[in-house]
Design a protein around this motif. Structure first.
Motif, PDB file in Angstrom:
ATOM      1  N   ILE A 185       0.148  -3.191  -4.238  1.00 52.99           N
ATOM      2  CA  ILE A 185      -0.485  -2.347  -2.995  1.00 52.99           C
ATOM      3  C   ILE A 185       0.524  -2.429  -1.852  1.00 52.99           C
ATOM      4  CG2 ILE A 185      -2.330  -2.317  -1.457  1.00 52.99           C
ATOM      5  CD1 ILE A 185      -3.960  -3.807  -3.235  1.00 52.99           C
ATOM      6  N   MET A 186       1.266  -1.269  -1.740  1.00 52.11           N
ATOM      7  CA  MET A 186       2.193  -0.973  -0.644  1.00 52.11           C
ATOM      8  C   MET A 186       1.571  -0.880   0.777  1.00 52.11           C
ATOM      9  SD  MET A 186       4.695  -1.549  -2.592  1.00 52.11           S
ATOM     10  CE  MET A 186       6.085  -1.356  -1.485  1.00 52.11           C
ATOM     11  N   HIS A 187       0.517  -0.057   0.669  1.00 51.89           N
ATOM     12  CA  HIS A 187      -0.092   0.368   1.943  1.00 51.89           C
ATOM     13  C   HIS A 187      -1.752   0.865   1.634  1.00 51.89           C
ATOM     14  CE1 HIS A 187      -0.723   1.272   6.279  1.00 51.89           C
ATOM     15  NE2 HIS A 187      -1.180   2.447   5.831  1.00 51.89           N
ATOM     16  N   VAL A 188      -2.722   0.460   2.497  1.00 50.50           N
ATOM     17  CA  VAL A 188      -3.807   1.004   2.271  1.00 50.50           C
ATOM     18  C   VAL A 188      -4.573   1.126   3.680  1.00 50.50           C
ATOM     19  CG1 VAL A 188      -4.776  -1.638   2.160  1.00 50.50           C
ATOM     20  CG2 VAL A 188      -6.105   0.280   1.264  1.00 50.50           C
ATOM     21  N   THR A 189      -5.236   2.202   3.690  1.00 48.41           N
ATOM     22  CA  THR A 189      -5.728   2.563   4.994  1.00 48.41           C
ATOM     23  C   THR A 189      -6.859   3.622   5.034  1.00 48.41           C
ATOM     24  OG1 THR A 189      -5.521   3.305   7.368  1.00 48.41           O
ATOM     25  CG2 THR A 189      -4.270   4.457   5.645  1.00 48.41           C
ATOM     26  N   ASN A 228      -0.097   7.654  -4.645  1.00 49.65           N
ATOM     27  CA  ASN A 228      -1.093   7.478  -3.810  1.00 49.65           C
ATOM     28  C   ASN A 228      -2.535   7.627  -4.876  1.00 49.65           C
ATOM     29  OD1 ASN A 228       0.741   6.996  -2.010  1.00 49.65           O
ATOM     30  ND2 ASN A 228      -0.227   8.586  -0.581  1.00 49.65           N
ATOM     31  N   ASP A 246      -1.471  -8.165  -5.376  1.00 48.42           N
ATOM     32  CA  ASP A 246      -1.287  -7.595  -3.787  1.00 48.42           C
ATOM     33  C   ASP A 246       0.352  -7.090  -3.675  1.00 48.42           C
ATOM     34  OD1 ASP A 246      -3.521  -8.586  -3.377  1.00 48.42           O
ATOM     35  OD2 ASP A 246      -2.621 -10.583  -2.539  1.00 48.42           O
ATOM     36  N   THR A 273      -7.864  -4.509   1.248  1.00 47.22           N
ATOM     37  CA  THR A 273      -6.810  -4.778   0.049  1.00 47.22           C
ATOM     38  C   THR A 273      -7.530  -5.858  -1.096  1.00 47.22           C
ATOM     39  OG1 THR A 273      -5.003  -5.062   1.587  1.00 47.22           O
ATOM     40  CG2 THR A 273      -4.746  -6.429  -0.493  1.00 47.22           C
ATOM     41  N   VAL A 278      -4.671   4.466  -0.815  1.00 43.98           N
ATOM     42  CA  VAL A 278      -3.822   3.361  -1.288  1.00 43.98           C
ATOM     43  C   VAL A 278      -2.547   3.797  -1.700  1.00 43.98           C
ATOM     44  CG1 VAL A 278      -3.625   1.364  -2.813  1.00 43.98           C
ATOM     45  CG2 VAL A 278      -6.200   2.387  -2.073  1.00 43.98           C
ATOM     46  N   LYS A 279      -1.687   3.516  -1.296  1.00 46.62           N
ATOM     47  CA  LYS A 279      -0.020   3.451  -1.664  1.00 46.62           C
ATOM     48  C   LYS A 279       0.296   2.357  -2.683  1.00 46.62           C
ATOM     49  CE  LYS A 279       4.643   4.824  -0.225  1.00 46.62           C
ATOM     50  NZ  LYS A 279       4.436   6.243  -1.079  1.00 46.62           N
ATOM     51  N   ARG A 283       2.880   0.689  -6.096  1.00 40.97           N
ATOM     52  CA  ARG A 283       4.117   0.318  -6.105  1.00 40.97           C
ATOM     53  C   ARG A 283       5.011   1.509  -6.827  1.00 40.97           C
ATOM     54  NH1 ARG A 283       5.820  -2.415 -10.214  1.00 40.97           N
ATOM     55  NH2 ARG A 283       4.158  -3.366 -10.515  1.00 40.97           N
TER      56      ARG A 283
END
Length: 264
Positions: A143-147, A109, A140, A124, A164-165, A167
């Protein structure tokens, strides 16, 4: 005349005998009285001494019982102290291990601070733009996850941080290194919202490893103490906090709050 003289002498003897006898009687009576009084007083004294001895014997028994109780309680207290020290040590070790596990779970992260918030934002796309700006393109699929995450201080006006998580940890390290190079190259205009194409006032944007709350607090304290002590460098590597006074000094690993005492 001779008869009278003899009688007078006899009367004198009788008088002397009576006086001696009277003295003996008085002396005998006084002796008996004193003996009786002394005997009575001694008897009372013996009675009092006997009562005192009984009381003293009772107190001694109570004292011995109290000593035994105190000894037993001290043993219990010592056992509890030893057990508490052991449990405290175990809790400290478990807390440390849990912190390491939590930090390890964030190894891929990054945390972006200062990024302005917009209702229709596309985080993203912003991360992809960030990669392009620092010359480390991000796809894209990286990027596994973004919040955004909730604020620690609800009253703060700062925008919520973005997590941001990516790969892999290698991908994270590449992006962090690229941001560091970009900021060194552009010291007068480091990474900010304008580079990312965000409208509004231009504000600085910071990219760092995603730390646990404990490490984040420790990092803040370390930075403050390092600044006061004249240390030039404070950085994070794989969730660990380091400080160094200057280029000639060795790095100091700030493991916990006790380690902060090394910053002097």
């Amino acid at each position: 005349m001779r008869v009278k003289k003899q009688r007078s002498k006899s009367d004198s003897n009788d008088s002397n005998l009576t006086e001696d006898r009277l003295r003996k009687l008085i002396k005998q009576d006084m002796t008996e009285t004193i003996t009786h009084l002394v005997t009575e007083q001694l008897a009372n004294l013996n009675h009092q001494i006997s009562g005192f001895q009984e009381s003293l014997s009772f107190i001694n028994k109570q004292y011995d019982s109290l000593l035994q109780t105190v000894s037993e309680k001290n043993e219990i207290i010592n056992n509890l102290v030893t057990k508490n020290e052991y449990l405290t040590s175990q809790v400290h070790n478990l807390t440390e291990r849990l912190g390491q596990v939590e930090q390890s779970m964030r190894s891929t992260n990054i945390e972006i601070s200062g990024l302005p918030e917009h209702k229709l934002e596309n985080l993203t796309s912003t991360i992809v733009q960030l990669g392009n700006i620092v010359d480390n393109p991000i796809a894209d699929t990286d990027i596994m996850h973004v919040t955004r995450i909730a604020k620690i201080n609800k009253e703060s006006n700062r925008p919520r941080s973005v997590i941001v998580k990516l790969r892999s940890q290698r991908r994270r390290d590449e992006l962090l290194a690229a941001v560091s190079r970009f900021n060194k190259k552009n010291r007068d205009k480091k990474l900010n919202s304008e580079y990312l194409g965000l409208g509004g006032r231009c504000v600085p944007v910071f990219v760092s490893e995603h730390l646990t709350l404990t490490n984040k607090r420790l990092h803040a304290i370390a930075r403050s103490k390092a600044r006061e002590a004249g240390f030039k460098f404070v950085w994070i590597r794989d969730g660990r906090i380091f400080v160094r006074r200057n280029e000639q000094c060795h790095a100091i690993y700030i493991k916990d709050e006790e380690s902060l005492q090394l910053i002097v």
